[in-house]
Design an enzyme around this catalytic site. Structure first.
Site, PDB file in Angstrom:
ATOM      1  N   ASN A 209       0.852  -1.195   0.000  1.00  0.00           N
ATOM      2  CA  ASN A 209       0.000   0.000   0.000  1.00  0.00           C
ATOM      3  C   ASN A 209       0.883   1.239   0.000  1.00  0.00           C
ATOM      4  OD1 ASN A 209       0.553   0.767   2.872  1.00  0.00           O
ATOM      5  ND2 ASN A 209      -0.452  -1.200   3.249  1.00  0.00           N
ATOM      6  N   ASP A 278      -4.807  -5.997   4.206  1.00  0.00           N
ATOM      7  CA  ASP A 278      -5.877  -6.878   4.678  1.00  0.00           C
ATOM      8  C   ASP A 278      -5.806  -8.264   4.029  1.00  0.00           C
ATOM      9  OD1 ASP A 278      -6.983  -4.923   6.310  1.00  0.00           O
ATOM     10  OD2 ASP A 278      -8.159  -4.075   4.665  1.00  0.00           O
ATOM     11  N   LYS A 288      -0.431 -20.068  -9.342  1.00  0.00           N
ATOM     12  CA  LYS A 288      -1.594 -19.429  -8.731  1.00  0.00           C
ATOM     13  C   LYS A 288      -1.924 -18.089  -9.383  1.00  0.00           C
ATOM     14  CE  LYS A 288      -2.726 -22.427  -5.585  1.00  0.00           C
ATOM     15  NZ  LYS A 288      -4.054 -23.075  -5.601  1.00  0.00           N
ATOM     16  N   PHE A 323      -5.892   3.167  14.365  1.00  0.00           N
ATOM     17  CA  PHE A 323      -6.172   4.164  13.346  1.00  0.00           C
ATOM     18  C   PHE A 323      -7.201   3.604  12.371  1.00  0.00           C
ATOM     19  CE2 PHE A 323      -2.706   6.331  15.083  1.00  0.00           C
ATOM     20  CZ  PHE A 323      -2.514   7.558  14.459  1.00  0.00           C
ATOM     21  N   LYS A 337     -15.638   0.664  15.022  1.00  0.00           N
ATOM     22  CA  LYS A 337     -14.344  -0.016  15.132  1.00  0.00           C
ATOM     23  C   LYS A 337     -13.814   0.064  16.559  1.00  0.00           C
ATOM     24  CE  LYS A 337      -9.819  -0.232  12.826  1.00  0.00           C
ATOM     25  NZ  LYS A 337      -8.974   0.327  11.739  1.00  0.00           N
ATOM     26  N   LYS A 341     -13.307  -3.573  18.254  1.00  0.00           N
ATOM     27  CA  LYS A 341     -11.923  -3.998  18.495  1.00  0.00           C
ATOM     28  C   LYS A 341     -11.497  -3.835  19.958  1.00  0.00           C
ATOM     29  CE  LYS A 341     -11.573  -4.837  14.110  1.00  0.00           C
ATOM     30  NZ  LYS A 341     -10.666  -4.167  13.184  1.00  0.00           N
TER      31      LYS A 341
END
Length: 396
Positions: A209, A278, A288, A323, A337, A341
């Site tokens: 990312n 993720d 694959k 975050f 969240k 969490k």
């Protein structure tokens, strides 16, 4: 940044004395009251006028100089100093300080100063390694002096080894570490994650990312400045970490999970700011990766949720901050969240706001706790880190 702070720079006879002009200038630009004391030998390498011009203060050399207002000069200066740095520190001044000898302006002032004292030895390698010098350095440590390890390289005498004065930037950072912030996290252990994770698709390609790690690195620096024992678990970035934090480099999401969870139980505060992927390729193998009419197709699987695991295994008294990055329903999704969490705080970024998110030096965040929501204006990531840690300190 250092307005209202007084730093005494003690400069002794070494060719490295010229570097201290740059350090004095760096401090003066931050509105620090810089007081320079030179030994007579130091004046052979750089003139007092240089420091007087940079700092707008009289440079002191002679204990019995009559050209000043009436007071006991070394005692008056010692009382108002927030920090003393002796750099470059010769073997001679180290020996004097270790044994309480006060026979010039510098050694007399150091003996009178109750504040923290930092010593940066700079000398020939053989002089540094001499058992007498090493015993004197050990004595200074025992008396509470901070010792800045000399750099290794080619010395003025052309010998190669330890004994170089460290770069001015490092000396400057040592000063900031000591006096910039109130030590309201002293004794606390803090773990922070930062940067991206990278997942191998094949021997050439990776899945990652755009995270640069700037926010996490700023948080690590802020906690360290406040006296915390900081561990930074970080993916690959182009950033130089704050020199007083413990850095653990990782690449994959699994490596970050393992490093964080293995240390979590001993931490007082955990801040998960890393942008962990993720998903990851299920199998790193060419078979694959299938070609279709629309491009390549890669079989993926979810990575472990670090924040969820930490929330489920959070010991009593530990503060957990995560975050979130949302493109819509930021407050609603971030509060969900927080609850899901079992976190104590969520710092939410709205990626649609200019100046927020990845890559830039600024951020726009909203700090969410169980009882309050606080929106911050656009500011540098270091300023954001300062506000976030302020909030955490107020909660613990």
């Amino acid at each position: 940044m250092l307005k209202g702070k007084t730093v005494v720079l003690g400069i002794t006879g070494s060719i490295a004395a010229y570097k201290m002009a740059n350090l004095a200038s760096m401090l003066a630009k931050q509105h620090c009251d810089v007081q320079v004391i030179m030994t007579q030998n130091a004046t052979q390498f750089i003139t007092p006028l240089t420091f007087e011009t940079l700092c707008n203060n009289r440079c002191m050399v002679d204990t019995f100089d009559r050209n000043f207002q009436y007071n006991v000069e070394h005692v008056a200066l010692a009382k108002r100093a927030n920090l003393v740095m002796i750099a470059p520190a010769s073997a001679n001044i180290i020996a004097k300080m270790a044994h309480g000898i006060a026979d010039d302006m510098l050694s007399t002032t150091v003996l009178a100063c109750p504040c923290k004292k930092l010593v940066a030895p700079a000398m020939n390698t053989n002089m540094l390694n001499n058992p007498i010098t090493q015993d004197n350095i050990a004595t200074l440590r025992r008396y509470g002096f901070g010792i800045i390890e000399p750099a290794v390289g080619m010395l003025a005498c052309k010998d190669v080894g330890a004994g170089k004065l460290p770069k001015e930037e490092l000396l400057y950072n040592h000063i900031l570490q000591e006096i910039l912030r109130k030590k309201d996290l002293s004794g606390k252990k803090v773990l922070i994650t930062a940067g991206p994770t990278c997942e191998a698709v094949d021997p050439v390609r990776i899945y990652t990312n755009r995270s640069t790690g700037k926010m996490g690195y700023a948080l690590a620096k802020e906690c360290s400045l406040r006296g915390a024992d900081v561990t930074l678990v970080t993916g690959k970035t182009a950033l130089e970490p704050w020199p007083f934090v413990k850095v653990i480099p990782i690449e994959t999401a699994q490596q970050m999970f393992d490093e964080v969870t293995s240390r979590a139980s001993e931490m007082d505060i955990i801040i998960k700011s890393a942008a962990v992927a993720d998903y990851r390729p299920k199998t790193v193998a060419d078979e694959k990766i299938k070609k279709s009419d629309t491009g390549f197709c890669i079989e993926m699987e979810r990575t472990q949720d670090i924040l969820k695991y930490l929330g489920e295994h959070k010991p009593n008294g530990q503060f957990l901050c995560g975050f979130s990055m949302e493109t819509e329903n930021m407050l609603e999704n971030s509060r969900k969240k927080l609850e899901k969490k079992n976190a104590d705080m969520i710092v939410a970024n709205n990626l649609k706001v200019a100046g927020a998110g990845f890559a830039g030096d600024t951020n726009v965040v909203t700090i969410i706790t169980k009882d309050a929501t606080k929106e911050l204006e656009l500011m540098s990531k270091e300023e954001v880190a300062h506000h976030i840690i302020n909030e955490i300190v107020s909660q613990i």
